[in-house]
Design a protein around this motif. Structure first.
Motif, mmCIF file in Angstrom:
data_model
loop_
_atom_site.group_PDB
_atom_site.id
_atom_site.type_symbol
_atom_site.label_atom_id
_atom_site.label_comp_id
_atom_site.label_asym_id
_atom_site.label_seq_id
_atom_site.Cartn_x
_atom_site.Cartn_y
_atom_site.Cartn_z
ATOM 1 N N ARG A 134 24.952 -6.400 -10.126
ATOM 2 C CA ARG A 134 26.280 -5.795 -10.213
ATOM 3 C C ARG A 134 26.902 -5.770 -8.817
ATOM 4 N N LEU A 135 27.871 -6.611 -8.599
ATOM 5 C CA LEU A 135 28.512 -6.706 -7.289
ATOM 6 C C LEU A 135 29.176 -5.387 -6.925
ATOM 7 N N SER A 136 29.108 -5.030 -5.635
ATOM 8 C CA SER A 136 29.727 -3.786 -5.192
ATOM 9 C C SER A 136 31.124 -3.999 -4.631
ATOM 10 N N LEU A 137 31.595 -5.252 -4.631
ATOM 11 C CA LEU A 137 32.942 -5.597 -4.190
ATOM 12 C C LEU A 137 33.514 -6.637 -5.146
ATOM 13 N N PRO A 138 34.843 -6.778 -5.214
ATOM 14 C CA PRO A 138 35.420 -7.885 -5.974
ATOM 15 C C PRO A 138 34.915 -9.230 -5.444
ATOM 16 N N ALA A 139 34.889 -10.231 -6.309
ATOM 17 C CA ALA A 139 34.378 -11.553 -5.952
ATOM 18 C C ALA A 139 35.508 -12.479 -5.526
#
Length: 275
Positions: free
Chosen positions: A61-66
């Motif tokens: 789960r990314l902690s920033l936008p991609a």
């Protein structure tokens, strides 16, 4: 006092974080999760569209936008929302596609539009492999029936053909609102002027209220050089070409498939948390 949350890590995907055939090495997956759980901010900067990124990451789960589509799209997976998109001038891109298809009759041609949906104008074994390797759904569609909002064009073929297309494109002028970008030995892309991984990173830092000097970029190929130079600190994986390794602040000991991203992140965790 230095904290992991001070850093924004932007990681290229293909041949940096993972390979299409083998996926993400288990050590990369484990250390990324550890890094995020300790407050580190981690995301990807990729040529892939959002759905391909989602499929490859699985339970990460990314902690920033991609950064998606090589910077033409900023996508927030937490809200499933496009934050920003930059599109090609359709007439200029169409002229380039038409001429290159005539000059190179076996070239495969894809267009990504909307939120990264893929449309295949001309299929070949390389476009088929692209769809399979990156878990891409696609629609076969003549160019004139494509929806508006083109994010990028991908030409796909063997390395020698791609090299020749790149050389040919340098002799042609298709307008000022696009540029050609080699993203792999078998892919050459048309990107909107002003859209890049580097510009998307700058915009994301503005959205997050973060400083560029706190960014870390991990990459492997020539199309990563701009964002690596823009970042506060740059890391090249060991399997990168010599020019990319030379441009980086640090080179990992192992390559992509051995877990280069995990190697670097664990070193960063150890350095910051041991202080």
């Amino acid at each position: 006092m230095e904290r992991l949350s001070d850093y924004l890590v932007f990681c290229d995907m293909d041949n940096t974080l993972l390979t299409a055939k083998e996926g993400i090495p288990s050590c990369n997956r484990a250390v990324i999760k550890l890094f995020i759980s300790l407050g580190g901010q981690f995301t990807v900067a990729s040529g892939r569209p959002p759905e391909s990124i989602r499929a490859a990451l699985g339970d990460i789960r990314l902690s920033l936008p991609a950064i998606s589509c090589n910077g033409a799209l900023l996508y927030d997976f937490q809200t499933n929302r496009v934050l920003r998109h930059t599109t090609l001038d359709r007439a200029q891109a169409s002229a380039a596609i038409t001429e290159i298809m005539q000059k190179f009759p076996h070239i495969g041609v894809e267009v990504m539009a909307g939120a990264g949906e893929m449309y295949v104008i001309r299929a070949n074994p390389y476009t088929h492999a692209h769809q399979v390797d990156e878990h891409l759904g696609s629609v076969a569609c003549p160019m004139e029936y494509l929806p508006d909002g083109w994010l990028k064009v991908v030409f796909a073929a063997d390395p020698e053909t791609i090299r020749k297309v790149g050389q040919y494109a340098k002799t042609r002028y298709y307008g000022r609102d696009n540029y050609f970008l080699a993203t792999n030995q078998i892919y050459l892309e048309i990107m909107p002027t002003g859209a890049s991984k580097a510009s998307a990173m700058e915009e994301l830092c503005l959205l997050q209220g973060a400083k560029l000097r706190n960014t870390i970029v991990i990459g492997d190929y020539y199309n990563d050089l701009e964002i690596m130079k823009k970042a506060g600190y740059s890391v090249s994986v060991a399997n990168a070409p010599s020019e990319v390794r030379a441009a980086a602040d640090e080179v990992t000991n192992c390559g992509c498939t051995e877990g280069a991203v995990g190697e670097y992140l664990y070193k960063l965790i150890d350095r910051v948390t041991s202080v």
